[in-house]
Design a protein around this motif. Structure first.
Motif, mmCIF file in Angstrom:
data_model
loop_
_atom_site.group_PDB
_atom_site.id
_atom_site.type_symbol
_atom_site.label_atom_id
_atom_site.label_comp_id
_atom_site.label_asym_id
_atom_site.label_seq_id
_atom_site.Cartn_x
_atom_site.Cartn_y
_atom_site.Cartn_z
ATOM 1 N N GLU A 174 12.453 -28.014 -44.366
ATOM 2 C CA GLU A 174 11.891 -27.842 -43.026
ATOM 3 C C GLU A 174 12.346 -28.945 -42.080
ATOM 4 O O GLU A 174 12.403 -28.741 -40.860
ATOM 5 C CB GLU A 174 10.358 -27.797 -43.096
ATOM 6 C CG GLU A 174 9.771 -26.491 -43.594
ATOM 7 C CD GLU A 174 9.753 -26.410 -45.126
ATOM 8 O OE1 GLU A 174 10.307 -27.305 -45.800
ATOM 9 O OE2 GLU A 174 9.158 -25.445 -45.637
ATOM 10 N N SER A 175 12.679 -30.129 -42.617
ATOM 11 C CA SER A 175 13.152 -31.217 -41.755
ATOM 12 C C SER A 175 14.419 -30.792 -41.005
ATOM 13 O O SER A 175 14.579 -31.079 -39.819
ATOM 14 C CB SER A 175 13.445 -32.465 -42.587
ATOM 15 O OG SER A 175 12.308 -32.890 -43.295
ATOM 16 N N TRP A 176 15.327 -30.132 -41.709
ATOM 17 C CA TRP A 176 16.546 -29.647 -41.049
ATOM 18 C C TRP A 176 16.233 -28.461 -40.144
ATOM 19 O O TRP A 176 16.779 -28.360 -39.051
ATOM 20 C CB TRP A 176 17.583 -29.219 -42.095
ATOM 21 C CG TRP A 176 18.214 -30.360 -42.834
ATOM 22 C CD1 TRP A 176 17.927 -31.697 -42.686
ATOM 23 C CD2 TRP A 176 19.227 -30.281 -43.827
ATOM 24 N NE1 TRP A 176 18.701 -32.438 -43.540
ATOM 25 C CE2 TRP A 176 19.506 -31.612 -44.253
ATOM 26 C CE3 TRP A 176 19.915 -29.232 -44.413
ATOM 27 C CZ2 TRP A 176 20.468 -31.900 -45.233
ATOM 28 C CZ3 TRP A 176 20.869 -29.508 -45.385
ATOM 29 C CH2 TRP A 176 21.140 -30.826 -45.789
ATOM 30 N N MET A 177 15.340 -27.587 -40.569
ATOM 31 C CA MET A 177 15.015 -26.396 -39.768
ATOM 32 C C MET A 177 14.415 -26.766 -38.422
ATOM 33 O O MET A 177 14.538 -26.024 -37.444
ATOM 34 C CB MET A 177 14.053 -25.505 -40.558
ATOM 35 C CG MET A 177 14.666 -24.911 -41.812
ATOM 36 S SD MET A 177 13.449 -24.270 -42.996
ATOM 37 C CE MET A 177 12.740 -22.946 -42.065
ATOM 38 N N LEU A 178 13.766 -27.919 -38.362
ATOM 39 C CA LEU A 178 13.061 -28.328 -37.145
ATOM 40 C C LEU A 178 13.915 -29.176 -36.207
ATOM 41 O O LEU A 178 13.456 -29.541 -35.120
ATOM 42 C CB LEU A 178 11.808 -29.126 -37.526
ATOM 43 C CG LEU A 178 10.668 -28.311 -38.140
ATOM 44 C CD1 LEU A 178 9.661 -29.232 -38.816
ATOM 45 C CD2 LEU A 178 10.002 -27.453 -37.078
ATOM 46 N N ALA A 179 15.141 -29.469 -36.578
ATOM 47 C CA ALA A 179 15.928 -30.434 -35.810
ATOM 48 C C ALA A 179 16.383 -29.898 -34.455
ATOM 49 O O ALA A 179 16.572 -30.664 -33.516
ATOM 50 C CB ALA A 179 17.140 -30.877 -36.626
ATOM 51 N N ASP A 180 16.569 -28.581 -34.344
ATOM 52 C CA ASP A 180 17.127 -28.004 -33.125
ATOM 53 C C ASP A 180 16.075 -27.135 -32.446
ATOM 54 O O ASP A 180 15.903 -25.970 -32.790
ATOM 55 C CB ASP A 180 18.375 -27.186 -33.479
ATOM 56 C CG ASP A 180 19.095 -26.665 -32.252
ATOM 57 O OD1 ASP A 180 18.533 -26.752 -31.133
ATOM 58 O OD2 ASP A 180 20.223 -26.165 -32.419
ATOM 59 N N ARG A 181 15.412 -27.702 -31.471
ATOM 60 C CA ARG A 181 14.331 -26.986 -30.778
ATOM 61 C C ARG A 181 14.833 -25.707 -30.094
ATOM 62 O O ARG A 181 14.178 -24.672 -30.137
ATOM 63 C CB ARG A 181 13.694 -27.929 -29.755
ATOM 64 C CG ARG A 181 12.541 -27.314 -29.015
ATOM 65 C CD ARG A 181 11.885 -28.320 -28.095
ATOM 66 N NE ARG A 181 10.786 -27.701 -27.367
ATOM 67 C CZ ARG A 181 9.688 -28.312 -27.034
ATOM 68 N NH1 ARG A 181 9.508 -29.572 -27.348
ATOM 69 N NH2 ARG A 181 8.733 -27.682 -26.373
ATOM 70 N N LYS A 182 16.002 -25.777 -29.484
ATOM 71 C CA LYS A 182 16.546 -24.613 -28.782
ATOM 72 C C LYS A 182 16.803 -23.464 -29.762
ATOM 73 O O LYS A 182 16.521 -22.295 -29.463
ATOM 74 C CB LYS A 182 17.845 -25.000 -28.062
ATOM 75 C CG LYS A 182 18.465 -23.880 -27.269
ATOM 76 C CD LYS A 182 19.732 -24.354 -26.551
ATOM 77 C CE LYS A 182 20.387 -23.195 -25.785
ATOM 78 N NZ LYS A 182 21.646 -23.656 -25.141
ATOM 79 N N ALA A 183 17.342 -23.788 -30.941
ATOM 80 C CA ALA A 183 17.621 -22.740 -31.929
ATOM 81 C C ALA A 183 16.327 -22.103 -32.426
ATOM 82 O O ALA A 183 16.288 -20.897 -32.696
ATOM 83 C CB ALA A 183 18.403 -23.330 -33.105
ATOM 84 N N ILE A 184 15.277 -22.881 -32.558
ATOM 85 C CA ILE A 184 13.990 -22.325 -32.985
ATOM 86 C C ILE A 184 13.514 -21.299 -31.963
ATOM 87 O O ILE A 184 13.064 -20.198 -32.306
ATOM 88 C CB ILE A 184 12.940 -23.442 -33.157
ATOM 89 C CG1 ILE A 184 13.334 -24.372 -34.292
ATOM 90 C CG2 ILE A 184 11.560 -22.837 -33.419
ATOM 91 C CD1 ILE A 184 12.479 -25.632 -34.381
#
Length: 201
Positions: free
Chosen positions: A103-113
């Motif tokens: 989840e640390s990597w999944m959360l790194a890019d706010r725009k992609a989320i």
């Protein structure tokens, strides 16, 4: 080989994208990257070494994922595979361990989320810079604990729409932004080294 079922959709797509990017940028000639296949055997399961050896005979690189707290299992398995594979054409093992958890990597890019997770609620998104996701928030009760933040954004549970969102997130996440994270940099360096050992770079 992943630690948990919830890691698979994101990592499967991310690994393929990153391999394509590395090889396109650095390989001396064209390389056809096949989609990353995920083992049904978890890295924490009994019999993982036997399953890993069987997989290693069918591919060039074998990624061994674990969360940070289980890193020793991934490292030990990689060492065991290297010793077993000496002199053979078996896959080169590459340990993949995000700081804390996937989840640390999944959360790194706010725009992609925002792009990938339908209805994502980012009002409580606590990170000001991409690197903040890897800083010390290792208590499940902390508001910036990665799994807690991810569940607040995407909802609890796995499967179905959430799995689709994680795969979509891996398709849209900025790889250069991920490259700012120390744990990602380490994985990239290890992957590049493995590609060199296999003669692709």
């Amino acid at each position: 080989m992943a630690e948990g079922v919830s890691d698979e959709p994101f990592l499967r797509t991310l690994i393929t994208r990153q391999l394509e990017g590395l090889l396109l940028a650095k390989a001396p000639g064209p390389v056809d990257v096949q989609p990353c296949e995920v083992s049904p055997v978890r890295i924490t399961a009994a019999g993982v070494a036997k399953a890993a050896r069987e997989l290693a005979l069918d591919c060039h690189l074998l990624f061994l994922h674990s969360d940070e707290k289980e890193r020793a299992k991934a490292d030990d398995l990689a060492a065991e595979l290297r010793e077993w594979a000496q002199g053979s054409k078996a896959a080169e093992p590459v340990v993949l361990v995000p700081v804390r958890m996937t989840e640390s990597w999944m959360l790194a890019d706010r725009k992609a989320i925002t792009t990938a997770v339908g209805g994502a609620d980012l009002t409580a998104y606590p990170y000001k810079q991409p690197g903040d996701v890897e800083k010390a928030h290792n208590s499940p009760d902390h508001p910036a604990y990665a799994k807690r933040v991810w569940q607040a954004i995407a909802g609890k549970g796995h499967g179905g729409a959430l799995d689709d969102s994680m795969e979509l997130l891996a398709q849209h996440i900025d790889l250069d932004l991920l490259g700012q994270l120390p744990s990602y940099q380490r994985w990239l360096a290890d992957t590049e080294h493995a590609l060199k050992l296999k003669g692709f770079l």
